[in-house]
Design a protein around this motif. Structure first.
Motif, PDB file in Angstrom:
ATOM      1  N   ARG A   1       0.829  -1.218   0.000  1.00 48.86           N
ATOM      2  CA  ARG A   1       0.000   0.000   0.000  1.00 48.86           C
ATOM      3  C   ARG A   1       0.858   1.261   0.000  1.00 48.86           C
ATOM      4  O   ARG A   1       0.560   2.231  -0.700  1.00 48.86           O
ATOM      5  N   LEU A   2       1.919   1.245   0.789  1.00 52.11           N
ATOM      6  CA  LEU A   2       2.794   2.417   0.865  1.00 52.11           C
ATOM      7  C   LEU A   2       3.520   2.660  -0.461  1.00 52.11           C
ATOM      8  O   LEU A   2       3.592   3.800  -0.932  1.00 52.11           O
ATOM      9  N   PHE A   3       4.057   1.596  -1.065  1.00 48.86           N
ATOM     10  CA  PHE A   3       4.702   1.745  -2.370  1.00 48.86           C
ATOM     11  C   PHE A   3       3.707   2.280  -3.392  1.00 48.86           C
ATOM     12  O   PHE A   3       4.002   3.195  -4.153  1.00 48.86           O
ATOM     13  N   HIS A   4       2.512   1.703  -3.401  1.00 48.65           N
ATOM     14  CA  HIS A   4       1.486   2.102  -4.372  1.00 48.65           C
ATOM     15  C   HIS A   4       1.129   3.570  -4.184  1.00 48.65           C
ATOM     16  O   HIS A   4       1.075   4.339  -5.150  1.00 48.65           O
ATOM     17  N   LEU A   5       0.902   3.964  -2.957  1.00 49.75           N
ATOM     18  CA  LEU A   5       0.556   5.354  -2.648  1.00 49.75           C
ATOM     19  C   LEU A   5       1.636   6.316  -3.139  1.00 49.75           C
ATOM     20  O   LEU A   5       1.330   7.325  -3.785  1.00 49.75           O
ATOM     21  N   GLN A   6       2.886   6.016  -2.853  1.00 50.15           N
ATOM     22  CA  GLN A   6       3.970   6.904  -3.263  1.00 50.15           C
ATOM     23  C   GLN A   6       4.115   6.969  -4.784  1.00 50.15           C
ATOM     24  O   GLN A   6       4.351   8.037  -5.346  1.00 50.15           O
ATOM     25  N   LEU A   7       3.981   5.835  -5.451  1.00 46.18           N
ATOM     26  CA  LEU A   7       4.087   5.826  -6.910  1.00 46.18           C
ATOM     27  C   LEU A   7       2.982   6.658  -7.542  1.00 46.18           C
ATOM     28  O   LEU A   7       3.227   7.477  -8.424  1.00 46.18           O
ATOM     29  N   VAL A   8       1.755   6.463  -7.074  1.00 42.33           N
ATOM     30  CA  VAL A   8       0.622   7.212  -7.620  1.00 42.33           C
ATOM     31  C   VAL A   8       0.747   8.698  -7.283  1.00 42.33           C
ATOM     32  O   VAL A   8       0.482   9.554  -8.124  1.00 42.33           O
ATOM     33  N   LYS A   9       1.173   8.993  -6.075  1.00 47.18           N
ATOM     34  CA  LYS A   9       1.329  10.383  -5.638  1.00 47.18           C
ATOM     35  C   LYS A   9       2.231  11.171  -6.587  1.00 47.18           C
ATOM     36  O   LYS A   9       2.006  12.357  -6.828  1.00 47.18           O
ATOM     37  N   TYR A  10       3.224  10.506  -7.133  1.00 51.87           N
ATOM     38  CA  TYR A  10       4.165  11.187  -8.014  1.00 51.87           C
ATOM     39  C   TYR A  10       3.965  10.829  -9.481  1.00 51.87           C
ATOM     40  O   TYR A  10       4.893  10.861 -10.273  1.00 51.87           O
ATOM     41  N   GLY A  11       2.736  10.486  -9.855  1.00 50.71           N
ATOM     42  CA  GLY A  11       2.370  10.453 -11.255  1.00 50.71           C
ATOM     43  C   GLY A  11       2.401   9.130 -11.983  1.00 50.71           C
ATOM     44  O   GLY A  11       2.099   9.081 -13.170  1.00 50.71           O
ATOM     45  N   VAL A  12       2.764   8.043 -11.324  1.00 47.29           N
ATOM     46  CA  VAL A  12       2.723   6.746 -11.991  1.00 47.29           C
ATOM     47  C   VAL A  12       1.253   6.330 -12.069  1.00 47.29           C
ATOM     48  O   VAL A  12       0.515   6.461 -11.097  1.00 47.29           O
TER      49      VAL A  12
ATOM     50  N   LYS B   1      -0.400   0.593 -13.162  1.00 48.85           N
ATOM     51  CA  LYS B   1       1.033   0.307 -13.242  1.00 48.85           C
ATOM     52  C   LYS B   1       1.640   0.335 -11.840  1.00 48.85           C
ATOM     53  O   LYS B   1       2.428  -0.548 -11.472  1.00 48.85           O
ATOM     54  N   ALA B   2       1.256   1.317 -11.058  1.00 46.73           N
ATOM     55  CA  ALA B   2       1.755   1.435  -9.690  1.00 46.73           C
ATOM     56  C   ALA B   2       1.335   0.232  -8.851  1.00 46.73           C
ATOM     57  O   ALA B   2       2.122  -0.269  -8.040  1.00 46.73           O
ATOM     58  N   ALA B   3       0.118  -0.247  -9.057  1.00 47.21           N
ATOM     59  CA  ALA B   3      -0.360  -1.409  -8.303  1.00 47.21           C
ATOM     60  C   ALA B   3       0.471  -2.644  -8.633  1.00 47.21           C
ATOM     61  O   ALA B   3       0.880  -3.389  -7.729  1.00 47.21           O
ATOM     62  N   LYS B   4       0.743  -2.861  -9.894  1.00 54.76           N
ATOM     63  CA  LYS B   4       1.533  -4.024 -10.317  1.00 54.76           C
ATOM     64  C   LYS B   4       2.955  -3.930  -9.785  1.00 54.76           C
ATOM     65  O   LYS B   4       3.514  -4.903  -9.267  1.00 54.76           O
ATOM     66  N   VAL B   5       3.549  -2.759  -9.898  1.00 52.83           N
ATOM     67  CA  VAL B   5       4.921  -2.563  -9.431  1.00 52.83           C
ATOM     68  C   VAL B   5       5.007  -2.735  -7.917  1.00 52.83           C
ATOM     69  O   VAL B   5       5.921  -3.402  -7.412  1.00 52.83           O
ATOM     70  N   ALA B   6       4.077  -2.175  -7.189  1.00 60.43           N
ATOM     71  CA  ALA B   6       4.071  -2.321  -5.736  1.00 60.43           C
ATOM     72  C   ALA B   6       3.961  -3.794  -5.352  1.00 60.43           C
ATOM     73  O   ALA B   6       4.653  -4.260  -4.444  1.00 60.43           O
ATOM     74  N   GLN B   7       3.115  -4.502  -6.053  1.00 64.40           N
ATOM     75  CA  GLN B   7       2.952  -5.940  -5.786  1.00 64.40           C
ATOM     76  C   GLN B   7       4.266  -6.679  -6.051  1.00 64.40           C
ATOM     77  O   GLN B   7       4.688  -7.521  -5.253  1.00 64.40           O
ATOM     78  N   LEU B   8       4.900  -6.373  -7.159  1.00 58.71           N
ATOM     79  CA  LEU B   8       6.173  -7.026  -7.491  1.00 58.71           C
ATOM     80  C   LEU B   8       7.251  -6.715  -6.455  1.00 58.71           C
ATOM     81  O   LEU B   8       8.050  -7.580  -6.091  1.00 58.71           O
ATOM     82  N   MET B   9       7.258  -5.490  -5.977  1.00 60.64           N
ATOM     83  CA  MET B   9       8.295  -5.073  -5.046  1.00 60.64           C
ATOM     84  C   MET B   9       8.209  -5.786  -3.702  1.00 60.64           C
ATOM     85  O   MET B   9       9.219  -5.936  -3.024  1.00 60.64           O
ATOM     86  N   VAL B  10       7.033  -6.239  -3.332  1.00 60.56           N
ATOM     87  CA  VAL B  10       6.910  -6.934  -2.048  1.00 60.56           C
ATOM     88  C   VAL B  10       6.748  -8.446  -2.189  1.00 60.56           C
ATOM     89  O   VAL B  10       7.018  -9.174  -1.252  1.00 60.56           O
ATOM     90  N   SER B  11       6.335  -8.910  -3.351  1.00 62.08           N
ATOM     91  CA  SER B  11       6.034 -10.331  -3.471  1.00 62.08           C
ATOM     92  C   SER B  11       7.190 -11.174  -3.986  1.00 62.08           C
ATOM     93  O   SER B  11       7.198 -12.383  -3.815  1.00 62.08           O
ATOM     94  N   LYS B  12       8.144 -10.565  -4.628  1.00 61.00           N
ATOM     95  CA  LYS B  12       9.263 -11.297  -5.213  1.00 61.00           C
ATOM     96  C   LYS B  12      10.572 -10.648  -4.809  1.00 61.00           C
ATOM     97  O   LYS B  12      10.617  -9.456  -4.544  1.00 61.00           O
TER      98      LYS B  12
ATOM     99  N   GLN C   1      11.662  -4.429 -16.313  1.00 66.14           N
ATOM    100  CA  GLN C   1      11.455  -3.226 -17.112  1.00 66.14           C
ATOM    101  C   GLN C   1      10.324  -2.378 -16.534  1.00 66.14           C
ATOM    102  O   GLN C   1      10.441  -1.152 -16.439  1.00 66.14           O
ATOM    103  N   LEU C   2       9.239  -3.015 -16.140  1.00 64.67           N
ATOM    104  CA  LEU C   2       8.097  -2.310 -15.563  1.00 64.67           C
ATOM    105  C   LEU C   2       8.489  -1.592 -14.271  1.00 64.67           C
ATOM    106  O   LEU C   2       8.165  -0.410 -14.079  1.00 64.67           O
ATOM    107  N   VAL C   3       9.200  -2.278 -13.400  1.00 67.08           N
ATOM    108  CA  VAL C   3       9.639  -1.678 -12.135  1.00 67.08           C
ATOM    109  C   VAL C   3      10.588  -0.515 -12.402  1.00 67.08           C
ATOM    110  O   VAL C   3      10.452   0.558 -11.807  1.00 67.08           O
ATOM    111  N   THR C   4      11.514  -0.709 -13.312  1.00 68.18           N
ATOM    112  CA  THR C   4      12.475   0.351 -13.649  1.00 68.18           C
ATOM    113  C   THR C   4      11.766   1.589 -14.187  1.00 68.18           C
ATOM    114  O   THR C   4      12.045   2.716 -13.756  1.00 68.18           O
ATOM    115  N   GLU C   5      10.836   1.396 -15.122  1.00 68.82           N
ATOM    116  CA  GLU C   5      10.098   2.524 -15.688  1.00 68.82           C
ATOM    117  C   GLU C   5       9.325   3.277 -14.615  1.00 68.82           C
ATOM    118  O   GLU C   5       9.357   4.508 -14.565  1.00 68.82           O
ATOM    119  N   ALA C   6       8.620   2.544 -13.769  1.00 71.76           N
ATOM    120  CA  ALA C   6       7.815   3.186 -12.727  1.00 71.76           C
ATOM    121  C   ALA C   6       8.696   3.953 -11.753  1.00 71.76           C
ATOM    122  O   ALA C   6       8.369   5.081 -11.367  1.00 71.76           O
TER     123      ALA C   6
END
Length: 75
Positions: free
Chosen positions: A14-25, A29-40, A51-56
């Motif tokens: 939730r925190l990753f997602h919030l920060q990504l969305v807050k700054y324009g992602v 895309k932010a939801a997927k990246v946040a999920q990847l960042m904590v699940s793997k 590539q998706l994580v890097t872009e975001a």
């Protein structure tokens, strides 16, 4: 000072997602990246996931840097 508490992966996501969305992602895309960042482990991502994580993260960084340069209230 180090804290003795930890937060759940769900809360981290939730925190990753919030920060990504807050700054324009974009939201999805932010939801997927946040999920990847904590699940793997980040070193086990597929090329497409990496590539998706890097872009975001680049989008987030550019927007945060721009925002900090314009107005300190964006933090």
């Amino acid at each position: 000072m180090l804290s003795n508490y930890s937060i759940s992966n769900e809360e981290k996501e939730r925190l990753f997602h919030l920060q990504l969305v807050k700054y324009g992602v974009k939201y999805e895309k932010a939801a997927k990246v946040a999920q990847l960042m904590v699940s793997k482990r980040l070193d086990n991502l597929t090329d497409q996931e990496q590539q998706l994580v890097t872009e975001a993260c680049q989008e987030w960084f550019k927007a945060k840097k721009r925002c900090n340069n314009i107005d300190s209230s964006c933090k």
